[in-house]
Design an enzyme around this catalytic site. Structure first.
Site, PDB file in Angstrom:
ATOM      1  N   GLU A  44     106.479  64.611  53.375  1.00  0.00           N
ATOM      2  CA  GLU A  44     106.409  66.020  53.784  1.00  0.00           C
ATOM      3  C   GLU A  44     106.840  66.926  52.635  1.00  0.00           C
ATOM      4  O   GLU A  44     107.666  66.530  51.828  1.00  0.00           O
ATOM      5  CB  GLU A  44     107.368  66.254  54.977  1.00  0.00           C
ATOM      6  CG  GLU A  44     107.145  65.273  56.121  1.00  0.00           C
ATOM      7  CD  GLU A  44     108.277  65.269  57.154  1.00  0.00           C
ATOM      8  OE1 GLU A  44     109.151  66.165  57.107  1.00  0.00           O
ATOM      9  OE2 GLU A  44     108.278  64.359  58.002  1.00  0.00           O
TER      10      GLU A  44
ATOM     11  N   LYS B  27     109.114  69.613  50.941  1.00  0.00           N
ATOM     12  CA  LYS B  27     110.473  70.081  51.219  1.00  0.00           C
ATOM     13  C   LYS B  27     110.460  71.597  51.105  1.00  0.00           C
ATOM     14  O   LYS B  27     110.406  72.164  50.014  1.00  0.00           O
ATOM     15  CB  LYS B  27     111.486  69.475  50.243  1.00  0.00           C
ATOM     16  CG  LYS B  27     112.918  69.840  50.606  1.00  0.00           C
ATOM     17  CD  LYS B  27     113.920  69.036  49.787  1.00  0.00           C
ATOM     18  CE  LYS B  27     115.337  69.212  50.304  1.00  0.00           C
ATOM     19  NZ  LYS B  27     115.829  70.602  50.250  1.00  0.00           N
TER      20      LYS B  27
ATOM     21  N   ASP C 204     111.414  75.427  51.100  1.00  0.00           N
ATOM     22  CA  ASP C 204     112.589  76.106  50.563  1.00  0.00           C
ATOM     23  C   ASP C 204     112.878  77.360  51.377  1.00  0.00           C
ATOM     24  O   ASP C 204     112.501  78.466  51.011  1.00  0.00           O
ATOM     25  CB  ASP C 204     112.333  76.454  49.094  1.00  0.00           C
ATOM     26  CG  ASP C 204     113.626  76.672  48.351  1.00  0.00           C
ATOM     27  OD1 ASP C 204     114.700  76.477  48.951  1.00  0.00           O
ATOM     28  OD2 ASP C 204     113.560  77.053  47.173  1.00  0.00           O
TER      29      ASP C 204
ATOM     30  N   TYR D 147     108.194  75.914  60.266  1.00  0.00           N
ATOM     31  CA  TYR D 147     107.561  74.589  60.321  1.00  0.00           C
ATOM     32  C   TYR D 147     108.574  73.595  60.856  1.00  0.00           C
ATOM     33  O   TYR D 147     109.674  73.462  60.309  1.00  0.00           O
ATOM     34  CB  TYR D 147     107.102  74.145  58.925  1.00  0.00           C
ATOM     35  CG  TYR D 147     106.006  75.006  58.381  1.00  0.00           C
ATOM     36  CD1 TYR D 147     104.694  74.853  58.814  1.00  0.00           C
ATOM     37  CD2 TYR D 147     106.290  75.991  57.439  1.00  0.00           C
ATOM     38  CE1 TYR D 147     103.682  75.660  58.324  1.00  0.00           C
ATOM     39  CE2 TYR D 147     105.281  76.803  56.940  1.00  0.00           C
ATOM     40  CZ  TYR D 147     103.984  76.636  57.387  1.00  0.00           C
ATOM     41  OH  TYR D 147     102.981  77.437  56.904  1.00  0.00           O
TER      42      TYR D 147
ATOM     43  N   LYS E   6     112.918  65.830  44.212  1.00  0.00           N
ATOM     44  CA  LYS E   6     112.927  67.222  43.799  1.00  0.00           C
ATOM     45  C   LYS E   6     111.936  67.519  42.668  1.00  0.00           C
ATOM     46  O   LYS E   6     111.706  66.688  41.788  1.00  0.00           O
ATOM     47  CB  LYS E   6     114.346  67.622  43.329  1.00  0.00           C
ATOM     48  CG  LYS E   6     115.386  67.578  44.434  1.00  0.00           C
ATOM     49  CD  LYS E   6     115.089  68.503  45.571  1.00  0.00           C
ATOM     50  CE  LYS E   6     115.962  69.708  45.756  1.00  0.00           C
ATOM     51  NZ  LYS E   6     117.309  69.821  45.423  1.00  0.00           N
TER      52      LYS E   6
ATOM     53  N   CYS F 180     102.986 105.309  22.176  1.00  0.00           N
ATOM     54  CA  CYS F 180     102.393 103.975  22.192  1.00  0.00           C
ATOM     55  C   CYS F 180     102.810 103.194  20.949  1.00  0.00           C
ATOM     56  O   CYS F 180     102.639 103.687  19.830  1.00  0.00           O
ATOM     57  CB  CYS F 180     100.865 104.091  22.261  1.00  0.00           C
ATOM     58  SG  CYS F 180     100.038 102.491  22.154  1.00  0.00           S
TER      59      CYS F 180
ATOM     60  N   CYS G 146      99.295 102.671  18.852  1.00  0.00           N
ATOM     61  CA  CYS G 146      98.507 103.764  18.257  1.00  0.00           C
ATOM     62  C   CYS G 146      99.285 105.071  18.156  1.00  0.00           C
ATOM     63  O   CYS G 146      98.746 106.073  17.697  1.00  0.00           O
ATOM     64  CB  CYS G 146      97.210 103.970  19.037  1.00  0.00           C
ATOM     65  SG  CYS G 146      97.478 104.704  20.656  1.00  0.00           S
TER      66      CYS G 146
ATOM     67  N   CYS H  48      99.208 104.551  27.985  1.00  0.00           N
ATOM     68  CA  CYS H  48      98.720 105.133  26.745  1.00  0.00           C
ATOM     69  C   CYS H  48      97.316 105.644  27.054  1.00  0.00           C
ATOM     70  O   CYS H  48      96.442 104.872  27.435  1.00  0.00           O
ATOM     71  CB  CYS H  48      98.662 104.075  25.646  1.00  0.00           C
ATOM     72  SG  CYS H  48      97.680 104.613  24.230  1.00  0.00           S
TER      73      CYS H  48
ATOM     74  N   CYS I 142      92.774 103.121  20.971  1.00  0.00           N
ATOM     75  CA  CYS I 142      94.029 102.380  20.801  1.00  0.00           C
ATOM     76  C   CYS I 142      93.648 100.915  20.591  1.00  0.00           C
ATOM     77  O   CYS I 142      92.986 100.314  21.443  1.00  0.00           O
ATOM     78  CB  CYS I 142      94.919 102.532  22.031  1.00  0.00           C
ATOM     79  SG  CYS I 142      96.346 101.410  22.061  1.00  0.00           S
TER      80      CYS I 142
HETATM   81  S1  IVH Z   1     114.672  66.525  57.287  1.00  0.00           S
HETATM   82  C1  IVH Z   1     118.066  64.060  58.500  1.00  0.00           C
HETATM   83  N1  IVH Z   1     112.427  67.494  56.362  1.00  0.00           N
HETATM   84  O1  IVH Z   1     116.246  70.196  53.401  1.00  0.00           O
HETATM   85  C2  IVH Z   1     117.101  64.847  57.757  1.00  0.00           C
HETATM   86  N2  IVH Z   1     114.455  68.609  55.801  1.00  0.00           N
HETATM   87  O2  IVH Z   1     118.696  68.689  52.375  1.00  0.00           O
HETATM   88  C3  IVH Z   1     117.214  66.294  58.001  1.00  0.00           C
HETATM   89  N3  IVH Z   1     114.156  70.622  54.433  1.00  0.00           N
HETATM   90  O3  IVH Z   1     118.702  71.169  55.683  1.00  0.00           O
HETATM   91  C4  IVH Z   1     116.295  67.144  57.253  1.00  0.00           C
HETATM   92  N4  IVH Z   1     111.959  70.524  54.349  1.00  0.00           N
HETATM   93  O4  IVH Z   1     116.696  72.682  55.361  1.00  0.00           O
HETATM   94  C5  IVH Z   1     113.769  67.630  56.411  1.00  0.00           C
HETATM   95  N5  IVH Z   1     110.359  68.262  55.647  1.00  0.00           N
HETATM   96  C6  IVH Z   1     111.692  68.387  55.698  1.00  0.00           C
HETATM   97  C7  IVH Z   1     112.372  69.455  55.056  1.00  0.00           C
HETATM   98  C8  IVH Z   1     113.766  69.523  55.124  1.00  0.00           C
HETATM   99  C9  IVH Z   1     113.041  71.210  53.983  1.00  0.00           C
HETATM  100  C10 IVH Z   1     115.524  71.108  54.166  1.00  0.00           C
HETATM  101  C11 IVH Z   1     116.335  71.347  55.412  1.00  0.00           C
HETATM  102  C12 IVH Z   1     117.554  70.497  55.283  1.00  0.00           C
HETATM  103  C13 IVH Z   1     117.588  70.193  53.825  1.00  0.00           C
HETATM  104  C14 IVH Z   1     118.165  68.820  53.623  1.00  0.00           C
END
Ligand code: IVH
Length: 674
Positions: A119, A121, A123, A229, A320, A414, A417, A432, A438
């Site tokens: 999935e 991650k 932000d 999500y 990451k 500018c 020119c 400008c 120019c």
């Molecule tokens: S699972 C036990 N899935 O990452 C697992 N977390 O460092 C619980 N996050 O606090 C989290 N996308 O805010 C999970 N697809 C995803 C995620 C996700 C973002 C964030 C979430 C969590 C932090 C964990």
């Protein structure tokens, strides 16, 4: 008037609206037009006004509470909200997958066979939402994982989160967990609005999401563009027995909650790596920030076996991406002159790696931005670079400002020119006004003229344009067509052969199309799509040049600002001279005919639009496709011939790929129209 509605009819209408919201936000297959939804919504509102005692808690009208809170109450999580371990490299990923396969040895699992739910991650901010008897009753932030804050009123304002669950098999208690994010387009739009209205501007979408959820007045939160999500569940009663995390997510989606369309199930270590690379490639084009991907062992029985270490599961980890923000020092600030004369302050930075590449310059946008951020030479600053986006200075670290710095002042003249700069009222940029006289604007103008979407002159790169201008060989685009081989071959790193190639490329460009020619002129606000509209609607150059604002605003998708830019461009005598010189040089195009039904290249073809378009608005793309003879539908099926996919295309794109349907982009449509 609506008193003739029965309570059952009211209930059915409310359900209908909630169902449409589901199709719009969750299944990504809208079933009615926005205007139709709005009409039904207004009808619902009217019935509620006439029958206040009917108003249901999950009516879409009930999303925004009237009263601001005085503070957020504490909420203890029934099940703690955990965090994730991290890996930062392929090597660390190997350690993670090998540790898992070792622990699962008894179940005879080799690394290559373990399936993971992979999935993005996201932000944003983690939240937990609780439904009882199918109704949303509480939402809380993660807090320290044990206790969070009650943000129910704010969560209800997020349109994609259902106020009641869908379907018939709904648990008594259902907690869903996921991430609230501020989509990138909404973030940019919101900041623009905030700037114009003296409201706080957010440094990044994550701060936008966090700030919005911490807002005590839900009316304000409702104005913030937020999305949600789901990625896991908390307490569920009675327990719903499923064998896999991916099945849990599918179930969550069926209950009406949005689940990210990039989620996938992958096999083994190599499946994880491929997913990481694939999402990394898409990262710049996504409409939400992600800081990595997450792998979770898909088999829930194995999750049980693997268990937890203190605060995070052994069965999952975050992989990451390189950070998109970094700090560095501003070594200098100077200004750049753009194609239209816009003056952009640029920070010259001590080189720093951001988002995986070395950054040495960052834009400061305009005078107001420099003032607002008060960036000075010597300052330590946060720099942000998301994908191909130009790096920008986000913020100064004031605590690190050295003594004796002075505020940056924009130049009055500018830098190229020396013409006095001026600022049009209501515009943020200093300009400008010298136009093609120019050199900076001349260079950028020629680059635009020769670009792929414009006259498409092969062999004329940016460096060469700069040399030609610096050598005084061209003073406007038309001069390109009078260059002689002896002049060009005299330039640095120009052999006879490449000089010949360039002249050939220039000669070939004379055979063009009207929309390309219009685009290449570089009229402000006239991009590919508008150039195409002008050509299609007005048919020939003379009529385009003669059209007044009144006529222009009648054209599809041309507003008053664009119309004004077009007429003022053609009102400048030197622009007309250049156009005449270009035509004299032999630039020509076939007459631009509107298509009759005999020559419709997409006749009897069905096209589905999906994702975010950047050249056309959705309505425009649809109109053009229909003009080409196509039928434009919303759902992908075996009858679909093409899927035109923009950014962030989701389930429709996957479906097209699964069905083997041709996937095309906006360039394909532009080509057809040309
Ligand atoms: S699972 C036990 N899935 O990452 C697992 N977390 O460092 C619980 N996050 O606090 C989290 N996308 O805010 C999970 N697809 C995803 C995620 C996700 C973002 C964030 C979430 C969590 C932090 C964990």
């Amino acid at each position: 008037m609506s008193n003739h509605f029965s309570h059952e009819e009211y209930h059915a209408l409310k359900e209908q609206l909630n169902e449409h919201a589901y199709h719009y936000y969750v299944s990504d297959e809208p079933q009615i037009a926005d205007a139709e939804y709005d009409r039904l919504y207004r009808q619902l509102l009217e019935i509620e006004q006439n029958n206040p005692e009917w108003v249901a808690a999950d009516s879409p009208t009930q999303r925004i509470a009237d009263k601001p809170l005085s503070k957020f109450e504490q909420v203890k999580h029934a099940l703690p909200m955990l965090s994730l371990g991290n890996v930062f490299s392929a090597k660390e990923l190997t350690e993670f997958t090998e540790r898992i396969s070792k622990l699962l040895e008894k179940s005879a699992q080799s690394v290559n066979q373990i399936e993971f739910s992979a999935e993005p991650k996201l932000d944003g901010l983690a939240v937990s939402i609780r439904y009882e008897q199918g109704q949303l009753v509480q939402a809380a932030t993660r807090g320290d994982g044990q206790t969070g804050e009650d943000i129910t009123a704010n969560i209800k304002t997020i349109q994609s989160i259902p106020l009641s669950l869908r379907g018939t098999d709904i648990p008594d208690v259902f907690e869903v967990r996921g991430e609230v994010v501020m989509p990138r387009d909404g973030f940019a739009k919101y900041n623009q609005w905030a700037l114009a209205n003296d409201e706080k501007v957010f440094a990044n979408p994550r701060n936008g999401a966090a700030g919005s959820l911490r807002q005590l007045d839900p009316k304000k939160t409702a104005k913030r563009p937020l999305a949600f999500y789901a990625y896991s569940i908390g307490v569920v009663e009675p327990a719903h027995n499923l064998a896999r995390h991916s099945e849990v997510l599918a179930w969550v989606k069926s209950l009406g909650l949005p689940v990210n369309h990039l989620n996938d199930v992958v096999t083994g270590h190599s499946g994880c790596e491929d997913y990481y690379k694939n999402i990394g490639r898409q990262r710049p084009d996504l409409n939400f920030d992600i800081d990595g991907v997450v792998y979770k062992v898909d088999d829930l029985a194995w999750q049980q076996i693997l268990g937890f270490v203190t605060k995070s599961p052994r069965w999952a980890t975050a992989h990451k991406f390189p950070a998109e923000e970094a700090t560095t020092v501003v070594e200098n600030i100077d200004v750049q002159v753009g194609r239209t004369g816009s003056i952009t302050p640029v920070a010259r930075l001590k080189p720093v790696t951001v988002g995986g590449v070395t950054v040495t310059n960052a834009t400061l946008h305009n005078e107001d931005e420099v003032k607002r951020k008060d960036v000075r030479v010597g300052d330590t600053v946060f720099v942000r670079r998301a994908g191909d986006v130009i790096p920008e200075v986000v913020k100064v670290v004031l605590a690190k400002r050295p003594d004796g710095t002075t505020a940056f002042a924009m130049p009055s003249h500018c830098p190229v020119c020396d013409t006095a700069l001026h600022r049009v009222e209501g515009e943020a940029v200093l300009r400008c006004p010298a136009g093609l006289s120019c050199d900076a604007q001349l260079k950028e103008g020629i680059k635009h003229f020769a670009s792929r979407k414009g006259m498409d002159i092969e062999g004329l790169g940016d460096k060469l344009v700069e040399q030609l201008v610096d050598a005084g060989l061209i003073n406007n685009p038309a001069d390109l067509y009078h260059l002689r081989e002896s002049q060009v071959s005299g330039l640095e790193r120009m052999a006879q052969k490449s000089a010949q190639n360039l002249l050939q490329g220039i000669a070939q460009s004379k055979d063009t199309t009207l929309p390309r020619f219009i685009y290449s002129l570089g009229i402000r606000e006239v991009g590919e799509a508008t150039a195409l509209t002008l050509a299609k609607e007005l048919k020939n150059l003379a009529d385009i040049m003669a059209a007044d604002e009144e006529r222009l605003v009648e054209l599809p998708d041309v507003g008053s600002v664009v119309a004004q830019k077009i007429t003022s461009y053609f009102a400048v005598p030197s622009n007309i001279e250049v156009i005449e010189a270009l035509l004299d040089a032999g630039i020509h195009w076939p007459e631009f005919e509107s298509r009759d039904s005999g020559s419709q290249p997409l006749q009897d073809q069905t096209v589905v639009l999906t994702g975010k378009l950047s050249v056309f608005t959705r309505a425009d793309a649809k109109r053009h496709l229909q003009d080409l003879g196509a039928k434009v539908t919303s759902a992908v099926s075996n009858n679909t011939n093409y899927v035109l996919a923009g950014e962030n295309a989701g389930s429709k794109l996957s479906k097209a790929e699964a069905l083997g349907i041709a996937v095309v982009d906006e360039a394909w449509l532009v080509d057809l129209l040309n």
